[in-house]
Design a protein around this motif. Structure first.
Motif, PDB file in Angstrom:
ATOM      1  N   ILE A   1      57.761 -38.659  17.672  1.00 21.83           N
ATOM      2  CA  ILE A   1      56.926 -37.916  16.732  1.00 21.83           C
ATOM      3  C   ILE A   1      57.328 -36.454  16.665  1.00 21.83           C
ATOM      4  CG2 ILE A   1      54.565 -37.164  16.230  1.00 21.83           C
ATOM      5  CD1 ILE A   1      53.620 -39.813  17.540  1.00 21.83           C
ATOM      6  N   TYR A   2      57.461 -35.791  17.825  1.00 20.95           N
ATOM      7  CA  TYR A   2      57.737 -34.348  17.736  1.00 20.95           C
ATOM      8  C   TYR A   2      59.125 -34.076  17.188  1.00 20.95           C
ATOM      9  CZ  TYR A   2      60.533 -33.625  22.110  1.00 20.95           C
ATOM     10  OH  TYR A   2      61.504 -33.609  23.082  1.00 20.95           O
ATOM     11  N   GLN A   3      60.079 -34.995  17.438  1.00 19.95           N
ATOM     12  CA  GLN A   3      61.422 -34.779  16.892  1.00 19.95           C
ATOM     13  C   GLN A   3      61.457 -35.002  15.383  1.00 19.95           C
ATOM     14  OE1 GLN A   3      63.947 -37.334  19.272  1.00 19.95           O
ATOM     15  NE2 GLN A   3      64.386 -35.703  20.745  1.00 19.95           N
ATOM     16  N   SER A   4      60.814 -36.087  14.911  1.00 17.87           N
ATOM     17  CA  SER A   4      60.851 -36.386  13.475  1.00 17.87           C
ATOM     18  C   SER A   4      59.981 -35.430  12.670  1.00 17.87           C
ATOM     19  CB  SER A   4      60.411 -37.838  13.223  1.00 17.87           C
ATOM     20  OG  SER A   4      59.094 -38.056  13.680  1.00 17.87           O
ATOM     21  N   ALA A   5      58.855 -34.987  13.254  1.00 18.34           N
ATOM     22  CA  ALA A   5      57.966 -34.063  12.544  1.00 18.34           C
ATOM     23  C   ALA A   5      58.395 -32.608  12.711  1.00 18.34           C
ATOM     24  CB  ALA A   5      56.532 -34.237  13.044  1.00 18.34           C
ATOM     25  N   ARG A   6      59.394 -32.379  13.601  1.00 19.80           N
ATOM     26  CA  ARG A   6      59.909 -31.041  13.857  1.00 19.80           C
ATOM     27  C   ARG A   6      58.781 -30.109  14.304  1.00 19.80           C
ATOM     28  NH1 ARG A   6      61.861 -29.170   8.789  1.00 19.80           N
ATOM     29  NH2 ARG A   6      63.009 -27.512   9.845  1.00 19.80           N
ATOM     30  N   LYS A   7      58.036 -30.579  15.310  1.00 23.07           N
ATOM     31  CA  LYS A   7      56.926 -29.811  15.858  1.00 23.07           C
ATOM     32  C   LYS A   7      57.213 -29.435  17.307  1.00 23.07           C
ATOM     33  CE  LYS A   7      53.935 -29.867  12.421  1.00 23.07           C
ATOM     34  NZ  LYS A   7      53.445 -28.612  11.792  1.00 23.07           N
ATOM     35  N   LYS A   8      56.591 -28.359  17.743  1.00 13.46           N
ATOM     36  CA  LYS A   8      56.668 -27.951  19.137  1.00 13.46           C
ATOM     37  C   LYS A   8      55.266 -27.570  19.595  1.00 13.46           C
ATOM     38  CE  LYS A   8      58.281 -23.897  20.170  1.00 13.46           C
ATOM     39  NZ  LYS A   8      59.171 -22.726  20.360  1.00 13.46           N
ATOM     40  N   PRO A   9      54.960 -27.758  20.873  1.00 10.21           N
ATOM     41  CA  PRO A   9      53.639 -27.369  21.374  1.00 10.21           C
ATOM     42  C   PRO A   9      53.387 -25.878  21.130  1.00 10.21           C
ATOM     43  CG  PRO A   9      54.771 -28.761  22.963  1.00 10.21           C
ATOM     44  CD  PRO A   9      55.781 -28.406  21.915  1.00 10.21           C
ATOM     45  N   PRO A  10      52.144 -25.508  20.749  1.00  9.37           N
ATOM     46  CA  PRO A  10      50.964 -26.358  20.617  1.00  9.37           C
ATOM     47  C   PRO A  10      50.924 -27.096  19.272  1.00  9.37           C
ATOM     48  CG  PRO A  10      50.391 -24.071  20.178  1.00  9.37           C
ATOM     49  CD  PRO A  10      51.832 -24.075  20.553  1.00  9.37           C
ATOM     50  N   PHE A  11      50.778 -28.408  19.335  1.00  6.03           N
ATOM     51  CA  PHE A  11      50.585 -29.198  18.130  1.00  6.03           C
ATOM     52  C   PHE A  11      49.875 -30.493  18.529  1.00  6.03           C
ATOM     53  CE2 PHE A  11      54.041 -31.727  19.659  1.00  6.03           C
ATOM     54  CZ  PHE A  11      53.990 -32.932  18.979  1.00  6.03           C
TER      55      PHE A  11
END
Length: 434
Positions: free
Chosen positions: A154-164
């Motif tokens: 999820i975090y790789q495909s959505a290109r997100k980093k904490p906090p999320f």
């Protein structure tokens, strides 16, 4: 509570599942109005926690997962209730729900209860054509584990980093020993879970408190009575060993306080367990700092069936109306307009007058794209009472004046006050008030 259960069936909110075959404990069906009410509650949660935020993404995991998932999560080893049976009446109870283990609460006999024993709450199923142990799986008892095992995807495909955060709403199953209190304790239910991952930068308790505040605001925004709602802070003894903080959101039901939602600081426990059991790297790699770490988890887990029941109970009121020397009673559901199954009821003054019926039906069709409408016809007083009982905020009466000056009588549910509103202005009038 009996009145609410009766209303729920009579008006099409909630039915006992498989009722014609005698029903089945812990399973319920949502009728025409109940399905919309529950959908509106879920949509309200989703909009606040996903659509209006830029730091939460959506997810939807499968109900059946690899059995090792539940070993890692601890459900196979520890997801138990204590079960006791009465040797006399053969009834079954949860030990922690009994005032005493000396006397059966149903038959009154003493010394007939068995010793408490562990009962695993997960429902088993079989995968493939052969029902042997190699094909054994489980219906998920919670939705969160699907998020944890997919964290890296999820975090790789959505290109997100904490906090999320990652949010999902979905079905869960628990083989409750003693389901009860209508839809409060059931065996098939829907959960809305938000898993919010934060960096190990010392701000984790700050994020926890922010989510507690956000959840308080959500219940307040949808009109839940503050004197019936409490945010109970768990003591260290009440929390799991890995939890740094915990809040139970509780509502005062007719039978007492009951949990609606859990807000928990779960540390790195969940991801650490799946890293250990799967052998896969689920840590987050920060490109900016070139550091790898396991994010800290803040979890909000709410039962949508319980929340829907809360909205139903909280809205319910029996009201005495005094008009001169005449006294009448009405039952009204004071739903927040955003979650009311029907927002505008439309009906003609007389159902045997084609010109009134046609105008009423035309107005109802014109409003459908802007709010949830329902056309009805019959005795005017009964129509108003019916719409009060299903919680409709506004009723539109099409009468003979409508045919002449194109104005409509709009009656407001709570105050019962009436306005004359031009047909062309109805959309704006309702939008402003809904």
């Amino acid at each position: 509570m009996d009145e609410i259960v009766a209303l729920a069936k009579r008006r099409g909110f909630i039915f006992q599942s498989s009722e014609i075959y005698g029903g089945i404990g812990g399973f319920f069906d949502y009728g025409p109005l109940g399905a919309v009410l529950k959908r509106n509650v879920k949509d309200a949660w989703w909009r606040e926690n996903v659509e209006l935020r830029d730091d939460v993404v959506a997810f939807d995991s499968s109900i059946v997962m690899h059995p090792r998932t539940w070993e890692a999560s601890g459900h196979v080893a520890a997801f138990h209730d204590k079960l006791v049976d009465c040797r006399n009446c053969k009834h079954r109870f949860r030990a922690d729900h009994l005032p005493s283990l000396e006397k059966c609460p149903d038959c009154g006999m003493t010394g007939t209860l068995t010793e408490p024993r562990n009962f695993n709450l997960m429902m088993k199923t079989a995968i493939g054509p052969m029902e042997d142990t190699s094909a054994q799986a489980y219906l998920r008892p919670e939705t969160a584990q699907g998020i944890f095992v997919n964290f890296k995807n999820i975090y790789q495909s959505a290109r997100k980093k904490p906090p999320f955060g990652i949010a999902q709403i979905g079905k869960s199953f628990r083989n409750e020993i003693t389901p009860g209190n209508f839809t409060f304790r059931v065996r098939e239910f829907e959960q809305a879970e938000l898993e919010f991952f934060v960096p190990q930068d010392g701000r984790d308790l700050e994020w926890f408190n922010q989510w507690v505040t956000a959840r308080k605001k959500w219940y307040s925004d949808y009109g839940v009575r503050p004197d019936r709602l409490r945010f109970y802070e768990l003591t260290p003894e009440e929390r799991p060993f890995y939890a740094k903080a915990g809040i139970d959101v509780e509502y005062l039901f007719p039978w007492g306080w009951g949990e609606l939602e859990s807000i928990a600081h779960r540390g790195t426990y969940d991801l650490d367990r799946h890293i250990e059991y799967s052998g896969k790297d689920l840590q987050f790699f920060d490109e900016a700092t070139k550091q790898k770490y396991t994010p800290i988890l803040i979890e909000s887990s709410a039962g949508m069936d319980r929340t829907t029941l809360t909205m139903l109970i909280d809205a319910y009121e029996r009201e005495t109306i005094v008009d001169g020397e005449k006294t009448t009673e009405r039952t009204v559901l004071r739903f927040h307009p955003k979650i009311a199954p029907v927002q505008a009821g439309v009906f003609p003054l007389a159902r045997n007058k084609p010109e009134l019926v046609e105008r009423a039906q035309s107005i109802e069709r014109g409003l459908r794209a802007h709010c949830r409408t329902q056309y009805d016809e019959g005795n005017v007083g009964q129509l108003y009472r019916r719409q009060d009982e299903i919680g409709t905020p506004f009723c539109l009466m099409i009468d003979y004046d409508t045919l002449g000056d194109a104005t409509v009588t709009v009656r407001e549910r709570d105050s019962m006050k009436q306005d004359r509103v031009g047909q062309d202005a109805l959309e704006g009038y309702l939008r402003e008030r809904l």
